[in-house]
Design a protein around this motif. Sequence first.
Motif, PDB file in Angstrom:
ATOM      1  N   TRP A 196      94.791  28.674  43.529  1.00  0.00           N
ATOM      2  CA  TRP A 196      95.732  28.825  42.597  1.00  0.00           C
ATOM      3  C   TRP A 196      96.837  30.008  42.781  1.00  0.00           C
ATOM      4  CZ3 TRP A 196      92.753  28.167  37.388  1.00  0.00           C
ATOM      5  CH2 TRP A 196      92.176  26.855  37.059  1.00  0.00           C
ATOM      6  N   TYR A 197      96.092  31.066  43.148  1.00  0.00           N
ATOM      7  CA  TYR A 197      96.974  32.322  43.257  1.00  0.00           C
ATOM      8  C   TYR A 197      96.439  33.111  44.450  1.00  0.00           C
ATOM      9  CZ  TYR A 197      98.367  30.955  38.597  1.00  0.00           C
ATOM     10  OH  TYR A 197      98.692  30.198  37.451  1.00  0.00           O
ATOM     11  N   GLY A 198      97.049  33.809  45.020  1.00  0.00           N
ATOM     12  CA  GLY A 198      96.527  34.869  45.787  1.00  0.00           C
ATOM     13  C   GLY A 198      95.757  35.994  45.167  1.00  0.00           C
ATOM     14  N   VAL A 199      96.868  36.654  44.282  1.00  0.00           N
ATOM     15  CA  VAL A 199      96.517  37.849  43.328  1.00  0.00           C
ATOM     16  C   VAL A 199      97.469  37.500  41.837  1.00  0.00           C
ATOM     17  CG1 VAL A 199      97.230  40.383  43.007  1.00  0.00           C
ATOM     18  CG2 VAL A 199      96.465  39.348  45.304  1.00  0.00           C
ATOM     19  N   ALA A 200      96.507  37.719  40.831  1.00  0.00           N
ATOM     20  CA  ALA A 200      96.934  37.610  39.608  1.00  0.00           C
ATOM     21  C   ALA A 200      96.424  38.535  38.717  1.00  0.00           C
ATOM     22  CB  ALA A 200      96.471  35.995  39.240  1.00  0.00           C
ATOM     23  N   GLY A 201      97.132  38.582  37.583  1.00  0.00           N
ATOM     24  CA  GLY A 201      96.538  39.342  36.510  1.00  0.00           C
ATOM     25  C   GLY A 201      96.590  38.496  35.075  1.00  0.00           C
TER      26      GLY A 201
END
Length: 272
Positions: A80-85
């Motif tokens: 979905w994402y490499g890095v996420a908050g």
Amino acid sequence: ASTIDVNGKKFVLELNGKKVTQSLTQESINKTTAPIRLFSSSLTVNDSVGGGSIFGYQCAVGVFVNSDLTLNSGTLKGSWYGVAGNGSKNNGTTITINGGSILNSDPDGTGAAIYHPQTGEITINGGTIKGDLGIQLCAGNLSVMNISGGIIEGTGMDHRADKTGDGAVPDGAAISIVNRPGYSSVPNVTISGGTFKSANSEGLLAYTWSKNTASEWTDAKDHIQVKGGTFDSDPTDYVGTGYKAYPVENTFKVAPIATGIELSDTTLTLEA
């Protein structure tokens, strides 16, 4: 364990060429949280040997609640994402990218390399950021400096018409700045260098997203300042005062507007 929650710690992870790969929980991405989740913690990722990486399905590293992430080298990659908050855990995160790569590979083509719906700061000094969309900022601040040898790139299609619910709005841009009512703050972006490419959308895209519909963000220029960088689409709407987007070989390069010309000599003698 498929997930390690880090609370109140400060540490350096040296990948040393190793690959960390997460396993699916109950064969479901929805139920497989990030392999590393930071809560009030600080993580620095290095890869002195080269070839090291962290892979997670939802994302490689989740940055939550007063946490700091610094990537100096190595690869962070997710489906979905490499890095996420997380927009509901929005207490002042800090993400600094000095080198390495952040990638995503969503089979649906609707993810992002970096998804940032929370308050906090992102600073990009180097490295490569590439995904279905490169960076999407729905809250907080983003500063993109001079990216040496790297780019921010969106490879996906613009699927906004099909978007419902939470998560990133799939617009395919290299940098996507979304005024999204209900989120913790209005996003602010400063760009002074770097290369921004999109296969099917815009190098820089800003809009309002409300009730699953995109519309014009009339105040976008008040929140976005472009003072450098090379774009594959015209960023003129966001270029700062005293700067201009110059067409150069199928790109647009943002640079200061010339205010005069000074020569080192008043006369010059040439051979015929």
